[in-house]
Design a protein around this motif. Structure first.
Motif, PDB file in Angstrom:
ATOM      1  N   TYR A  34       0.849  -1.184   0.000  1.00 49.46           N
ATOM      2  CA  TYR A  34       0.000   0.000   0.000  1.00 49.46           C
ATOM      3  C   TYR A  34       0.888   1.237   0.000  1.00 49.46           C
ATOM      4  O   TYR A  34       1.826   1.336   0.794  1.00 49.46           O
ATOM      5  CB  TYR A  34      -0.902   0.026   1.239  1.00 49.46           C
ATOM      6  CG  TYR A  34      -1.862   1.203   1.268  1.00 49.46           C
ATOM      7  CD1 TYR A  34      -3.079   1.145   0.595  1.00 49.46           C
ATOM      8  CD2 TYR A  34      -1.545   2.373   1.962  1.00 49.46           C
ATOM      9  CE1 TYR A  34      -3.961   2.218   0.601  1.00 49.46           C
ATOM     10  CE2 TYR A  34      -2.421   3.445   1.983  1.00 49.46           C
ATOM     11  CZ  TYR A  34      -3.630   3.362   1.306  1.00 49.46           C
ATOM     12  OH  TYR A  34      -4.510   4.425   1.320  1.00 49.46           O
ATOM     13  N   THR A  35       0.593   2.154  -0.875  1.00 46.08           N
ATOM     14  CA  THR A  35       1.347   3.397  -0.967  1.00 46.08           C
ATOM     15  C   THR A  35       0.429   4.562  -0.653  1.00 46.08           C
ATOM     16  O   THR A  35      -0.595   4.748  -1.304  1.00 46.08           O
ATOM     17  CB  THR A  35       1.925   3.568  -2.389  1.00 46.08           C
ATOM     18  OG1 THR A  35       2.878   2.534  -2.625  1.00 46.08           O
ATOM     19  CG2 THR A  35       2.592   4.923  -2.559  1.00 46.08           C
ATOM     20  N   CYS A  36       0.798   5.335   0.358  1.00 46.26           N
ATOM     21  CA  CYS A  36       0.023   6.513   0.725  1.00 46.26           C
ATOM     22  C   CYS A  36       0.045   7.496  -0.431  1.00 46.26           C
ATOM     23  O   CYS A  36       1.096   7.996  -0.825  1.00 46.26           O
ATOM     24  CB  CYS A  36       0.639   7.191   1.955  1.00 46.26           C
ATOM     25  SG  CYS A  36      -0.177   6.731   3.476  1.00 46.26           S
ATOM     26  N   CYS A 228      -6.990   5.381   4.925  1.00 42.94           N
ATOM     27  CA  CYS A 228      -5.956   4.450   4.472  1.00 42.94           C
ATOM     28  C   CYS A 228      -6.219   3.070   5.035  1.00 42.94           C
ATOM     29  O   CYS A 228      -6.137   2.060   4.329  1.00 42.94           O
ATOM     30  CB  CYS A 228      -4.567   4.930   4.879  1.00 42.94           C
ATOM     31  SG  CYS A 228      -4.009   6.354   3.912  1.00 42.94           S
ATOM     32  N   THR A 229      -6.525   3.037   6.327  1.00 42.99           N
ATOM     33  CA  THR A 229      -6.767   1.748   6.970  1.00 42.99           C
ATOM     34  C   THR A 229      -8.011   1.067   6.404  1.00 42.99           C
ATOM     35  O   THR A 229      -8.001  -0.134   6.119  1.00 42.99           O
ATOM     36  CB  THR A 229      -6.919   1.943   8.488  1.00 42.99           C
ATOM     37  OG1 THR A 229      -5.732   2.568   8.982  1.00 42.99           O
ATOM     38  CG2 THR A 229      -7.117   0.615   9.195  1.00 42.99           C
ATOM     39  N   ILE A 232      -7.155  -0.281   3.008  1.00 44.13           N
ATOM     40  CA  ILE A 232      -6.265  -1.442   3.096  1.00 44.13           C
ATOM     41  C   ILE A 232      -7.075  -2.677   3.483  1.00 44.13           C
ATOM     42  O   ILE A 232      -6.951  -3.746   2.877  1.00 44.13           O
ATOM     43  CB  ILE A 232      -5.126  -1.183   4.109  1.00 44.13           C
ATOM     44  CG1 ILE A 232      -4.096  -0.261   3.479  1.00 44.13           C
ATOM     45  CG2 ILE A 232      -4.493  -2.504   4.553  1.00 44.13           C
ATOM     46  CD1 ILE A 232      -2.974   0.153   4.409  1.00 44.13           C
ATOM     47  N   HIS A 243       4.034  -1.121   3.507  1.00 41.83           N
ATOM     48  CA  HIS A 243       3.322   0.153   3.463  1.00 41.83           C
ATOM     49  C   HIS A 243       4.378   1.216   3.206  1.00 41.83           C
ATOM     50  O   HIS A 243       5.373   1.282   3.911  1.00 41.83           O
ATOM     51  CB  HIS A 243       2.629   0.393   4.805  1.00 41.83           C
ATOM     52  CG  HIS A 243       1.609   1.496   4.807  1.00 41.83           C
ATOM     53  ND1 HIS A 243       1.858   2.747   4.322  1.00 41.83           N
ATOM     54  CD2 HIS A 243       0.324   1.522   5.254  1.00 41.83           C
ATOM     55  CE1 HIS A 243       0.769   3.506   4.477  1.00 41.83           C
ATOM     56  NE2 HIS A 243      -0.173   2.789   5.031  1.00 41.83           N
ATOM     57  N   THR A 244       4.183   2.037   2.167  1.00 40.43           N
ATOM     58  CA  THR A 244       5.182   3.065   1.869  1.00 40.43           C
ATOM     59  C   THR A 244       4.598   4.465   2.017  1.00 40.43           C
ATOM     60  O   THR A 244       3.395   4.668   1.958  1.00 40.43           O
ATOM     61  CB  THR A 244       5.735   2.937   0.426  1.00 40.43           C
ATOM     62  OG1 THR A 244       4.753   3.429  -0.516  1.00 40.43           O
ATOM     63  CG2 THR A 244       6.076   1.497   0.084  1.00 40.43           C
ATOM     64  N   HIS A 254       1.048   7.557  10.195  1.00 38.96           N
ATOM     65  CA  HIS A 254       1.262   6.112  10.278  1.00 38.96           C
ATOM     66  C   HIS A 254       1.151   5.584  11.702  1.00 38.96           C
ATOM     67  O   HIS A 254       0.719   4.456  11.924  1.00 38.96           O
ATOM     68  CB  HIS A 254       2.595   5.748   9.613  1.00 38.96           C
ATOM     69  CG  HIS A 254       2.527   5.924   8.120  1.00 38.96           C
ATOM     70  ND1 HIS A 254       3.639   6.002   7.310  1.00 38.96           N
ATOM     71  CD2 HIS A 254       1.456   6.059   7.287  1.00 38.96           C
ATOM     72  CE1 HIS A 254       3.250   6.162   6.036  1.00 38.96           C
ATOM     73  NE2 HIS A 254       1.937   6.214   6.009  1.00 38.96           N
ATOM     74  N   GLU A 257      -2.497   5.226  12.042  1.00 38.89           N
ATOM     75  CA  GLU A 257      -3.002   4.088  11.268  1.00 38.89           C
ATOM     76  C   GLU A 257      -2.804   2.788  12.041  1.00 38.89           C
ATOM     77  O   GLU A 257      -3.693   1.946  12.120  1.00 38.89           O
ATOM     78  CB  GLU A 257      -2.258   3.976   9.930  1.00 38.89           C
ATOM     79  CG  GLU A 257      -2.846   4.799   8.812  1.00 38.89           C
ATOM     80  CD  GLU A 257      -2.269   4.377   7.466  1.00 38.89           C
ATOM     81  OE1 GLU A 257      -2.367   3.190   7.123  1.00 38.89           O
ATOM     82  OE2 GLU A 257      -1.686   5.235   6.771  1.00 38.89           O
ATOM     83  N   VAL A 270       0.996  -3.972   9.566  1.00 40.01           N
ATOM     84  CA  VAL A 270       1.957  -3.924   8.459  1.00 40.01           C
ATOM     85  C   VAL A 270       3.284  -4.530   8.905  1.00 40.01           C
ATOM     86  O   VAL A 270       3.769  -4.224   9.990  1.00 40.01           O
ATOM     87  CB  VAL A 270       2.210  -2.457   8.035  1.00 40.01           C
ATOM     88  CG1 VAL A 270       3.355  -2.362   7.038  1.00 40.01           C
ATOM     89  CG2 VAL A 270       0.944  -1.826   7.455  1.00 40.01           C
ATOM     90  N   TRP A 273       7.438  -1.243   7.088  1.00 39.61           N
ATOM     91  CA  TRP A 273       7.137   0.175   6.812  1.00 39.61           C
ATOM     92  C   TRP A 273       8.336   0.783   6.107  1.00 39.61           C
ATOM     93  O   TRP A 273       9.447   0.798   6.643  1.00 39.61           O
ATOM     94  CB  TRP A 273       6.891   0.936   8.116  1.00 39.61           C
ATOM     95  CG  TRP A 273       5.577   0.642   8.760  1.00 39.61           C
ATOM     96  CD1 TRP A 273       5.325  -0.292   9.726  1.00 39.61           C
ATOM     97  CD2 TRP A 273       4.325   1.303   8.505  1.00 39.61           C
ATOM     98  NE1 TRP A 273       3.989  -0.253  10.082  1.00 39.61           N
ATOM     99  CE2 TRP A 273       3.357   0.720   9.349  1.00 39.61           C
ATOM    100  CE3 TRP A 273       3.933   2.337   7.646  1.00 39.61           C
ATOM    101  CZ2 TRP A 273       2.014   1.127   9.362  1.00 39.61           C
ATOM    102  CZ3 TRP A 273       2.602   2.748   7.652  1.00 39.61           C
ATOM    103  CH2 TRP A 273       1.664   2.141   8.509  1.00 39.61           C
TER     104      TRP A 273
END
Length: 473
Positions: A34-36, A228-229, A232, A243-244, A254, A257, A270, A273
């Motif tokens: 997953y990329t923010c 985001c969560t 995901i 997770h990036t 983060h 999250e 995750v 990270w």
RNA sequence: GGCGACGUAGCCAAGUGGUAAGGCCGAGCUCUGCAAAAGCUUUAUUCGCCGGUUCGAUUCCGGCCGUCGCCUCCA
């Protein structure tokens, strides 16, 4: 050439342990990333864009190693706040108000602009782009779960997450909660702890929002960290591999999250990270939307630079190091980039030799990339390889084709050289034609004068034995 | 105040306990009417400073100086 094999050790720097770790996926042969993604209220600047290059590199490397990769990039198209924590205006709504367009138009517009940008940078699209506004029910559901576990409390303006109820809160960032913001007002009205954050915000009573939804707690909109969560969980599952994001997200976004996800599921959220360091300006100042000093990819293009040259520049430094941006650095990257491609263009496919040496380059290139994505080292090896007289063109091209599949610099695309892309004005062509005549008549003075004129228009003449060409300077 | 990062040639930038990748720029040569392009060659006795450990440190440890980031929406 390396065959797909997941036995090659890939090490990644994990922010959780602040050290390099061997990568082991949750499910053998599969990786979920997953990329923010960006908040789409404005164009992405080149610093933002940098942080999408390394996940791209990672994904392509994993695929070459034989993994099945499922990758999500999100768009935050609602609910961002402009100022004080959990106060201020929604950025999307604010941009809408300023431009007269609707919030939905704004977010759509900038999301599409972002896609164009990353496409120009040879960043592969993710398995899916997700939009925060398309996951409202999932976000509401997540808040409900947290509420049922008594992790929340309500204030006048929303539902808040009680970070004191999550024992390891801030572990990712090694936060010292007592030391946070000492001497500064940080808490919004009614917040119990400095680090508590909004899960659901109520719409203001005196104001009609363009983006708002019904919920068990009243009409409102989701807090930023929630999306985001929720996405995901919906797209990748309760526990994911990687997770990036940017380093700025470590302490707040983060950390939050992790708190909300792990409180909801009881599972590790995750495993790895990965955080990219900032691009800074020559003065080592960060580039930021808030700082108002940002450059967009379009600006670079307008200045005559190639988007791929910018990608080359980003690969010249490690993703966890600051990248000092300047036009001088970009210029040198562009010069190097096209020079490298000219060398590759001149390689002879038919010439074969040095298979052993080539195999050695292959191993070193793979090792470099598998060592926490050491692209600068890999680039150095590419240069060494291309100039190595002991390796044949056939072997070189084979390796280049393979590794360009990961580096994605379009090293085998010879159609984007400046002289092929930039059109020479008719006026300049005429000057060049006149100059050639004077030159044939050995009228050097007039010939040189015309060359200066051509140069003043940004072009340079190259004389060959019985013809000439005009190219951009 | 808390947390963290960085300091390698003019510039960008890898790297290792045994004496510094790569690129750009610069310089020289070849070529050229002169250039450009191209090709060849060359460019840090040294890795912020001072100590310590070691046979040996740029690389490990300590101190100092300097720069920067996060802690508030930001990649």
């Amino acid at each position: 050439m390396n065959q797909a094999n997941t036995t090659q050790t890939l090490t990644l720097f994990n922010t959780l342990s602040r050290s390099k770790e061997s990568f082991v996926p949750i499910t053998p042969g599969e990786v979920r990333i997953y990329t923010c993604g960006p908040t789409v209220y404005n164009y992405a600047h080149i610093g933002n864009l940098r942080s999408y290059v390394f996940p791209d590199l990672l994904k392509k490397l994993l695929q070459r190693l034989g993994y099945e990769v499922r990758h999500i990039i999100n768009f935050t198209d609602v609910g961002h706040l402009t100022s004080d924590q959990d106060a201020g205006d929604d950025k999307v709504e604010k941009a809408a108000a300023e431009t007269g367009r609707s919030a939905w138009e704004i977010s759509k517009f900038y999301a599409e602009a972002f896609k164009r940008d990353i496409e120009l940078l040879n960043i592969a699209f993710p398995t899916r782009f997700t939009y925060a506004t398309e996951y409202i029910p999932q976000q509401i559901d997540l808040v409900s779960q947290l509420e049922s576990k008594e992790m929340t409390y309500n204030t006048a303006d929303g539902v808040y997450y009680d970070t004191s109820r999550f024992e390891t809160y801030g572990k990712l960032a090694k936060l010292d909660l007592d030391g946070l913001n000492e001497g500064q007002r940080v808490s919004a009205e009614g917040k119990r702890h400095k680090s508590d954050f909004a899960l659901w915000k109520f719409s203001p009573a005196d104001q009609q929002r363009q983006m708002e939804w019904e919920s068990p707690w009243g009409k409102g909109f989701p807090g930023w960290h929630l999306e985001c969560t929720a996405m995901i969980f919906a797209e990748l599952g309760q526990s994911i591999d990687i997770h990036t994001g940017g380093t700025d997200h470590i302490p707040v976004h983060h950390s939050n999250e992790i708190a909300q996800a792990e409180a909801a599921t009881g599972e590790k959220y995750v495993n790895y990270w990965l955080h990219g360091e900032f691009l800074v300006l020559d003065s080592e100042r960060r580039m930021g939307k808030s700082e108002g000093n940002f450059l967009t990819l379009q600006t670079l293009l307008d200045e005559g630079f190639s988007a791929r040259a910018y990608r080359y520049l980003t690969l010249m430094s490690h993703y966890r190091s600051f990248l000092t941006f300047s036009f001088e650095a970009l210029k040198s990257a562009q010069t190097a980039y096209f020079k490298l491609k000219r060398l590759i263009q001149g390689l002879n496919q038919g010439e074969s030799q040095g298979a052993d040496l080539a195999a050695d380059y292959d191993r070193r290139l793979l090792d470099a990339l598998c060592d926490d994505l050491n692209a600068p080292k890999a680039l150095g090896l590419i240069w060494e390889l291309v100039q190595d007289k002991a390796v044949g063109g056939k072997e070189k091209l084979e390796l280049l084709r393979h590794y360009d599949g990961i580096l994605s610099l379009s090293l085998m695309d010879f159609t984007d050289f400046p002289e092929l892309v930039i059109e020479v004005p008719a006026e300049v062509l005429e000057l060049a034609r006149q100059r050639w005549e004077h030159r044939l008549n050995r009228n050097w003075a007039e010939s040189d004068r015309l060359r200066d004129e051509i140069s003043a228009r940004g072009f340079v003449v190259r004389d060959a034995k019985d013809n000439y060409e005009v190219v951009p300077e």
